[in-house]
Scaffold this motif. Sequence first.
Motif, PDB file in Angstrom:
ATOM      1  N   LYS A  16      42.310 -18.126  11.420  1.00 19.77           N
ATOM      2  CA  LYS A  16      41.135 -17.544  12.079  1.00 19.77           C
ATOM      3  C   LYS A  16      40.026 -17.551  11.039  1.00 19.77           C
ATOM      4  O   LYS A  16      40.159 -16.885  10.004  1.00 19.77           O
ATOM      5  CB  LYS A  16      41.439 -16.089  12.441  1.00 19.77           C
ATOM      6  N   LYS A  17      38.966 -18.301  11.304  1.00 20.32           N
ATOM      7  CA  LYS A  17      37.947 -18.483  10.266  1.00 20.32           C
ATOM      8  C   LYS A  17      37.114 -17.220  10.056  1.00 20.32           C
ATOM      9  O   LYS A  17      36.994 -16.393  10.963  1.00 20.32           O
ATOM     10  CB  LYS A  17      37.011 -19.646  10.636  1.00 20.32           C
ATOM     11  N   PHE A  18      36.503 -17.116   8.874  1.00 14.24           N
ATOM     12  CA  PHE A  18      35.556 -16.028   8.625  1.00 14.24           C
ATOM     13  C   PHE A  18      34.405 -16.147   9.622  1.00 14.24           C
ATOM     14  O   PHE A  18      34.054 -17.250  10.063  1.00 14.24           O
ATOM     15  CB  PHE A  18      34.994 -16.121   7.203  1.00 14.24           C
ATOM     16  N   ALA A  19      33.797 -15.015   9.941  1.00 11.16           N
ATOM     17  CA  ALA A  19      32.672 -15.005  10.890  1.00 11.16           C
ATOM     18  C   ALA A  19      31.533 -15.872  10.363  1.00 11.16           C
ATOM     19  O   ALA A  19      30.898 -16.617  11.116  1.00 11.16           O
ATOM     20  CB  ALA A  19      32.178 -13.574  11.089  1.00 11.16           C
ATOM     21  N   GLU A  20      31.266 -15.765   9.069  1.00 16.68           N
ATOM     22  CA  GLU A  20      30.228 -16.596   8.454  1.00 16.68           C
ATOM     23  C   GLU A  20      30.507 -16.679   6.964  1.00 16.68           C
ATOM     24  O   GLU A  20      31.013 -15.724   6.374  1.00 16.68           O
ATOM     25  CB  GLU A  20      28.833 -15.999   8.684  1.00 16.68           C
ATOM     26  N   THR A  21      30.170 -17.809   6.373  1.00 17.76           N
ATOM     27  CA  THR A  21      30.308 -17.947   4.920  1.00 17.76           C
ATOM     28  C   THR A  21      28.978 -18.434   4.355  1.00 17.76           C
ATOM     29  O   THR A  21      28.298 -19.239   4.985  1.00 17.76           O
ATOM     30  CB  THR A  21      31.401 -18.976   4.560  1.00 17.76           C
ATOM     31  N   SER A  22      28.615 -17.914   3.191  1.00 18.30           N
ATOM     32  CA  SER A  22      27.381 -18.364   2.538  1.00 18.30           C
ATOM     33  C   SER A  22      27.665 -18.674   1.081  1.00 18.30           C
ATOM     34  O   SER A  22      28.314 -17.881   0.390  1.00 18.30           O
ATOM     35  CB  SER A  22      26.304 -17.275   2.596  1.00 18.30           C
ATOM     36  N   LYS A  26      36.584 -10.966  11.254  1.00 19.77           N
ATOM     37  CA  LYS A  26      35.657  -9.841  11.045  1.00 19.77           C
ATOM     38  C   LYS A  26      35.107  -9.818   9.617  1.00 19.77           C
ATOM     39  O   LYS A  26      34.450  -8.873   9.206  1.00 19.77           O
ATOM     40  CB  LYS A  26      36.378  -8.525  11.339  1.00 19.77           C
ATOM     41  N   VAL A  27      35.421 -10.858   8.878  1.00 21.46           N
ATOM     42  CA  VAL A  27      34.971 -10.933   7.485  1.00 21.46           C
ATOM     43  C   VAL A  27      33.852 -11.961   7.379  1.00 21.46           C
ATOM     44  O   VAL A  27      33.931 -13.041   7.974  1.00 21.46           O
ATOM     45  CB  VAL A  27      36.140 -11.357   6.559  1.00 21.46           C
ATOM     46  N   SER A  28      32.796 -11.613   6.661  1.00 20.38           N
ATOM     47  CA  SER A  28      31.829 -12.650   6.286  1.00 20.38           C
ATOM     48  C   SER A  28      31.737 -12.647   4.765  1.00 20.38           C
ATOM     49  O   SER A  28      32.053 -11.641   4.120  1.00 20.38           O
ATOM     50  CB  SER A  28      30.469 -12.426   6.943  1.00 20.38           C
ATOM     51  N   SER A  29      31.357 -13.778   4.209  1.00 20.10           N
ATOM     52  CA  SER A  29      31.428 -13.874   2.746  1.00 20.10           C
ATOM     53  C   SER A  29      30.150 -14.431   2.133  1.00 20.10           C
ATOM     54  O   SER A  29      29.407 -15.176   2.771  1.00 20.10           O
ATOM     55  CB  SER A  29      32.621 -14.747   2.342  1.00 20.10           C
ATOM     56  N   PHE A  30      29.946 -14.021   0.892  1.00 18.97           N
ATOM     57  CA  PHE A  30      28.837 -14.534   0.078  1.00 18.97           C
ATOM     58  C   PHE A  30      29.390 -14.986  -1.261  1.00 18.97           C
ATOM     59  O   PHE A  30      30.087 -14.204  -1.926  1.00 18.97           O
ATOM     60  CB  PHE A  30      27.798 -13.438  -0.181  1.00 18.97           C
ATOM     61  N   VAL A  75      32.291  -7.383   4.330  1.00 21.22           N
ATOM     62  CA  VAL A  75      31.490  -8.367   3.598  1.00 21.22           C
ATOM     63  C   VAL A  75      32.129  -8.584   2.226  1.00 21.22           C
ATOM     64  O   VAL A  75      32.186  -7.673   1.404  1.00 21.22           O
ATOM     65  CB  VAL A  75      30.011  -7.931   3.470  1.00 21.22           C
ATOM     66  N   LEU A  76      32.617  -9.789   2.047  1.00 19.94           N
ATOM     67  CA  LEU A  76      33.392 -10.123   0.852  1.00 19.94           C
ATOM     68  C   LEU A  76      32.564 -11.015  -0.069  1.00 19.94           C
ATOM     69  O   LEU A  76      31.995 -12.012   0.373  1.00 19.94           O
ATOM     70  CB  LEU A  76      34.668 -10.853   1.313  1.00 19.94           C
ATOM     71  N   GLY A  77      32.515 -10.650  -1.332  1.00 20.62           N
ATOM     72  CA  GLY A  77      31.840 -11.484  -2.328  1.00 20.62           C
ATOM     73  C   GLY A  77      32.875 -12.371  -2.996  1.00 20.62           C
ATOM     74  O   GLY A  77      33.959 -11.915  -3.356  1.00 20.62           O
ATOM     75  N   LEU A  78      32.547 -13.638  -3.171  1.00 20.15           N
ATOM     76  CA  LEU A  78      33.528 -14.599  -3.673  1.00 20.15           C
ATOM     77  C   LEU A  78      33.031 -15.324  -4.919  1.00 20.15           C
ATOM     78  O   LEU A  78      31.827 -15.497  -5.117  1.00 20.15           O
ATOM     79  CB  LEU A  78      33.842 -15.625  -2.582  1.00 20.15           C
ATOM     80  N   ALA A  79      33.997 -15.756  -5.708  1.00 18.90           N
ATOM     81  CA  ALA A  79      33.697 -16.498  -6.935  1.00 18.90           C
ATOM     82  C   ALA A  79      34.459 -17.819  -6.906  1.00 18.90           C
ATOM     83  O   ALA A  79      35.447 -17.957  -6.183  1.00 18.90           O
ATOM     84  CB  ALA A  79      34.152 -15.680  -8.141  1.00 18.90           C
ATOM     85  N   THR A  80      34.015 -18.743  -7.707  1.00 19.28           N
ATOM     86  CA  THR A  80      34.749 -20.003  -7.863  1.00 19.28           C
ATOM     87  C   THR A  80      35.429 -20.000  -9.233  1.00 19.28           C
ATOM     88  O   THR A  80      35.471 -18.982  -9.901  1.00 19.28           O
ATOM     89  CB  THR A  80      33.794 -21.201  -7.720  1.00 19.28           C
ATOM     90  N   GLY A  81      35.941 -21.145  -9.651  1.00 20.39           N
ATOM     91  CA  GLY A  81      36.676 -21.221 -10.920  1.00 20.39           C
ATOM     92  C   GLY A  81      38.166 -21.217 -10.632  1.00 20.39           C
ATOM     93  O   GLY A  81      38.601 -20.960  -9.502  1.00 20.39           O
ATOM     94  N   ASN A  82      38.945 -21.491 -11.661  1.00 27.97           N
ATOM     95  CA  ASN A  82      40.401 -21.521 -11.471  1.00 27.97           C
ATOM     96  C   ASN A  82      40.966 -20.120 -11.249  1.00 27.97           C
ATOM     97  O   ASN A  82      41.968 -19.951 -10.545  1.00 27.97           O
ATOM     98  CB  ASN A  82      41.082 -22.140 -12.704  1.00 27.97           C
ATOM     99  N   THR A  83      40.330 -19.137 -11.859  1.00 23.84           N
ATOM    100  CA  THR A  83      40.905 -17.786 -11.882  1.00 23.84           C
ATOM    101  C   THR A  83      41.231 -17.204 -10.500  1.00 23.84           C
ATOM    102  O   THR A  83      42.327 -16.687 -10.314  1.00 23.84           O
ATOM    103  CB  THR A  83      39.968 -16.836 -12.665  1.00 23.84           C
ATOM    104  N   PRO A  84      40.311 -17.254  -9.517  1.00 23.05           N
ATOM    105  CA  PRO A  84      40.627 -16.557  -8.255  1.00 23.05           C
ATOM    106  C   PRO A  84      41.478 -17.356  -7.268  1.00 23.05           C
ATOM    107  O   PRO A  84      41.788 -16.851  -6.182  1.00 23.05           O
ATOM    108  CB  PRO A  84      39.233 -16.293  -7.655  1.00 23.05           C
TER     109      PRO A  84
END
Length: 342
Positions: A107-113, A66-70, A37-46
């Motif tokens: 291969k897409k993430f299992a789910e993204t939120s 096998k990765v899902s993200s928030f 479970v991966l936490g994601l941010a927006t912005g130019n930095t990442p």
Amino acid sequence: MALEILIARDFDHMSEVAGRLLVMDVKDTLAKKKRYVLGLATGNTPTGVYKHVAKAANAGEFDSSKVSSFNLDEYVGLPGENAQQRALHPESYSYFMVQELFALLRKKFAETSVPWGTLIDQARLLAEMESHASDFVLLGRDAGKAISIAAAARSEYLSWIRDEILAAYEHKIKKAGGIDLHVVGVGQKGHIGFHEAGIPFEGNRMLLVQLDANTVDNAVRDGHFATQEQSPRYAVSMGTTLIFEARTVMLLANGTRKSETLLRALLEEPDCTVPVSYGQRYAQQGGKLICVLDKAAAAGVLANADAIRRRGARIQDMSAEAASIRVEKLLFFRDPASSLMG
Ligand code: GLP
């Protein structure tokens, strides 16, 4: 205390170091459990880190299905006559994530939120706030405010936002087993996500936010919106205390604009006037905080390195090293005795 500060040369080096650490954590974790479970941010930095992650996934280094993200946050009040139009606005964080990461993956993430800010109709929100002024309080010592909706709110719309937009997102993260590693950037005044400077830490796990003028200024200055009038004034966001429940937090920052804030965040006592300073508390309580900064963002940290070390942080200046990172440097983090990633 697990607070590691890595100083890279520039944006590309920061992205490479952070990207490799992230991929390493995904691989290590997927060797032990089924889903990452991966936490994601927006912005130019990442954005550079995301390219690195997609490249590694596409090269078969790990199984991205096998990765899902928030994600941390999403605007409220983007132009668009309905939720679909707002989500498709090129400045929505949903659109950003597709463009900068999700679409790059074979291969897409299992789910993204991404927090469901585009479901909120801003005109309706403003009308309900006007007609139900006692349903909420504004919390915050600075220009950015949390719009905290009361448990006994009478407005159905505000109650729906509280339950179905805010609480439900937190619940979904919990149901997924929490976040393994959260990538976060930082705003000029130290906000993470849209937990704006001055909004109290406690009681603000998911936020409906009235944005700080400095955040709006930077959104215009960075070219996201042509004018302040066109820039959204509201957002939904994970709050600091929820973000820092991730097993590892990877804080990225580049450029001189972030230098002073980072110094305050790492040197002063944690305080919500600089929300990212909560990271110190998190690290003291057993969280693993890795800050990957470029040299410009780290200028203040480098000038005060001894004082920051005395607060328990470890600083590694990699900015003088040869172009490619030595793998043993990264392995250093896996050593259980001193590890952040172990
Ligand atoms: C916005 C986002 C933050 C981000 C910040 C800095 O405010 N909500 O999550 O960290 O911008 O953006 P940048 O990385 O472009 O400097």
